[in-house]
Motif scaffolding. Structure first.
Motif, PDB file in Angstrom:
ATOM      1  N   LEU A  15      43.400  26.805  42.013  1.00 27.72           N
ATOM      2  CA  LEU A  15      44.417  27.859  42.120  1.00 27.72           C
ATOM      3  C   LEU A  15      43.918  29.223  41.682  1.00 27.72           C
ATOM      4  CD1 LEU A  15      47.572  25.960  40.843  1.00 27.72           C
ATOM      5  CD2 LEU A  15      46.943  26.458  43.204  1.00 27.72           C
ATOM      6  N   THR A  17      43.354  32.499  39.483  1.00 24.62           N
ATOM      7  CA  THR A  17      44.053  33.270  38.446  1.00 24.62           C
ATOM      8  C   THR A  17      45.499  33.606  38.811  1.00 24.62           C
ATOM      9  OG1 THR A  17      43.209  35.330  39.397  1.00 24.62           O
ATOM     10  CG2 THR A  17      41.905  34.305  37.640  1.00 24.62           C
ATOM     11  N   VAL A  18      46.068  32.905  39.789  1.00 19.70           N
ATOM     12  CA  VAL A  18      47.445  33.186  40.184  1.00 19.70           C
ATOM     13  C   VAL A  18      48.376  33.054  38.978  1.00 19.70           C
ATOM     14  CG1 VAL A  18      47.911  30.796  40.867  1.00 19.70           C
ATOM     15  CG2 VAL A  18      49.252  32.644  41.871  1.00 19.70           C
ATOM     16  N   GLN A  19      49.388  33.910  38.924  1.00 22.30           N
ATOM     17  CA  GLN A  19      50.316  33.927  37.797  1.00 22.30           C
ATOM     18  C   GLN A  19      51.116  32.631  37.711  1.00 22.30           C
ATOM     19  OE1 GLN A  19      52.903  37.317  37.819  1.00 22.30           O
ATOM     20  NE2 GLN A  19      54.065  36.677  36.028  1.00 22.30           N
ATOM     21  N   ARG A  20      51.255  32.133  36.478  1.00 21.72           N
ATOM     22  CA  ARG A  20      52.078  30.954  36.234  1.00 21.72           C
ATOM     23  C   ARG A  20      53.500  31.380  35.917  1.00 21.72           C
ATOM     24  NH1 ARG A  20      46.980  29.773  37.657  1.00 21.72           N
ATOM     25  NH2 ARG A  20      46.296  27.684  37.055  1.00 21.72           N
ATOM     26  N   VAL A  22      53.488  28.303  38.857  1.00 22.51           N
ATOM     27  CA  VAL A  22      53.175  28.231  40.287  1.00 22.51           C
ATOM     28  C   VAL A  22      54.104  27.205  40.920  1.00 22.51           C
ATOM     29  CG1 VAL A  22      51.355  27.973  41.995  1.00 22.51           C
ATOM     30  CG2 VAL A  22      50.763  28.636  39.654  1.00 22.51           C
ATOM     31  N   ARG A  28      56.754  33.903  51.641  1.00 21.25           N
ATOM     32  CA  ARG A  28      56.515  35.319  51.385  1.00 21.25           C
ATOM     33  C   ARG A  28      57.007  36.100  52.605  1.00 21.25           C
ATOM     34  NH1 ARG A  28      56.045  34.231  46.860  1.00 21.25           N
ATOM     35  NH2 ARG A  28      54.440  34.810  45.338  1.00 21.25           N
ATOM     36  N   LEU A 385      48.578  31.257  48.120  1.00 18.41           N
ATOM     37  CA  LEU A 385      47.691  30.836  47.036  1.00 18.41           C
ATOM     38  C   LEU A 385      46.224  30.877  47.448  1.00 18.41           C
ATOM     39  CD1 LEU A 385      49.756  27.845  45.607  1.00 18.41           C
ATOM     40  CD2 LEU A 385      49.469  30.126  44.601  1.00 18.41           C
ATOM     41  N   GLY A 387      45.039  33.377  49.059  1.00 15.88           N
ATOM     42  CA  GLY A 387      44.667  34.804  49.115  1.00 15.88           C
ATOM     43  C   GLY A 387      45.273  35.445  50.343  1.00 15.88           C
ATOM     44  N   THR A 388      45.894  36.596  50.170  1.00 12.66           N
ATOM     45  CA  THR A 388      46.589  37.254  51.284  1.00 12.66           C
ATOM     46  C   THR A 388      45.673  37.612  52.434  1.00 12.66           C
ATOM     47  OG1 THR A 388      46.329  39.379  50.155  1.00 12.66           O
ATOM     48  CG2 THR A 388      48.377  38.195  49.797  1.00 12.66           C
TER      49      THR A 388
END
Length: 396
Positions: A15, A17-20, A22, A28, A385, A387-388
């Motif tokens: 995952l 460093t995506v903000q927790r 999750v 989106r 998750l 990456g955009t």
């Protein structure tokens, strides 16, 4: 006892460093979604009529490789209607996996029919055609031109394969069994938009299939569904049947059969159109995320990530961690640790045959289904998750 720390570290590695916390799977939305929904509001076309309904149907038909698509208010309603349209009648039995979301069984009951549970296979996580055939060989008899369950006397009418978590069922083998026993195939493709088997889209192997666009699906309309088919007459009847069976007329209200108001509103379809523009990018992103999970658990002892079946290209709607059998008893302890770590993982659904309202339904041996239920955990799988940059130019 399973050492939980390496599991958490492997999930973290996948995952990044995506903000927790999750979440398991979330949508989106961007400028394109706002544009099309606002157009519905500004033009007052927010109900079941409007240009976005037909556009959404065309986009879904093209994406699956189906000739016709009929937009429905949700996936459960789509499956209910699809079963009735395939002549499933009250007290018929409909064969289906026990490992599925409850809506599959509920739709059968809404049609007045009886769910009949068959085992799954680790090859696909879905219904096992070989187990189905062996079970039918044991319980099916021919009476008055129809196959019936010799234990209940009820007609065996249809089979509903479910492409679990986006992984295609072995449809060639299933079609052979269905043909032998005169079973209509209604694919539950609610989780598999964008998945293919030998280059062919899920939802195109049976006479008809259903899709879902719930908020947690790869493409969402907030709530929505679809019936797809290649049969023109069937599609025409499906549209009529799910639109209150109203006969076309400039002003008169004439209806010619008992039917349902299952139409998808235009405002939901507008959201779906914008989402469908990003479908290829979202599938690609989800496959990137799946590879990350596979890499993180490649040399792991005690668990593995489920890999798509041979010959298929899955949308990996949900990535599934499979515990080794010796660690099955550790499932809930691991789920608790994951949640405490900000990872909103989930177990599989409770098998249908263990739910109180379906406990007395007919069933085959379900040892694989029960094994799956005890050892599988779904991990966060949202497209963003990965990456955009992988999701396509229209993501905002």
């Amino acid at each position: 006892m399973l050492d939980l720390k390496p599991v958490l570290e492997a999930v973290d590695a996948a995952l990044g460093t995506v903000q927790r916390p999750v979440e398991l799977h979330e949508p989106r939305f961007g400028d394109r979604e706002r544009e099309l929904v606002l157009d519905c509001i500004e033009t007052n076309w927010v109900s079941s009529a409007g240009k976005y309904v037909s556009r959404f149907e065309e986009m879904v038909a093209a994406a699956t490789g189906s000739r016709y698509a009929i937009a429905i208010v949700n996936g459960t309603a789509a499956l209910h209607a699809a079963l009735v349209l395939e002549d499933v009648e009250p007290n018929d039995e409909v064969l289906m996996p026990s490992i599925t979301f409850v809506a599959t069984a509920n739709a059968v009951r809404h049609a007045g029919a009886v769910p009949h549970f068959v085992d799954s296979t680790w090859d696909t996580l879905g219904l096992d055609p070989r187990a189905l055939e062996a079970h039918l060989d044991a319980i099916a008899v021919r009476r008055n031109g129809a196959w019936v369950n010799k234990h209940t006397g009820r007609r065996l009418r249809a089979v509903v394969p479910v492409h679990i978590f986006g992984h295609p069922v072995d449809m060639a083998a299933l079609r052979a069994v269905a043909a032998r026993y005169d079973l209509a195939i209604v694919e539950d493709a609610t989780e598999s938009l964008g998945s293919t088997l030998n280059g062919r889209g899920c939802g195109t192997f049976g006479h008809s299939a259903v899709l879902s666009f719930n908020g947690n699906k790869i493409v969402t309309t907030g709530g929505g569904g679809m019936i797809v088919t290649d049969d023109e007459a069937h599609a025409r009847h499906a549209r009529h049947f799910t639109s209150t069976a109203k006969k076309p007329h400039a002003w008169a209200f004439e209806h010619d059969e008992v039917a349902y108001n299952y139409r998808l509103p235009n405002i939901n379809a507008a959201l779906g159109c914008a989402q469908m523009e990003r479908l290829p990018g979202m599938v690609a992103a989800k496959r990137v995320l799946a590879e990350r999970y596979l890499k993180a658990f490649r040399d792991f002892s005690g668990a593995r990530i489920y890999r798509e079946p041979k010959g298929s290209e899955s949308n990996y709607w949900l990535n599934t961690l499979v515990l080794d059998r010796e660690y099955a008893s550790e499932r809930d302890r691991l789920l608790e640790a994951l949640h405490g770590h900000g990872i909103r993982a989930r177990p599989l659904w409770t098998p249908m045959h263990l739910l109180p309202m379906y406990r007395d339904c007919p069933r085959a041996s379900l040892c694989v289904a029960e094994d799956m239920s005890s050892r599988c955990i779904n991990l966060p799988s949202s497209p963003f998750l990965a990456g955009t940059a992988s999701e396509g130019a229209n993501q905002n």
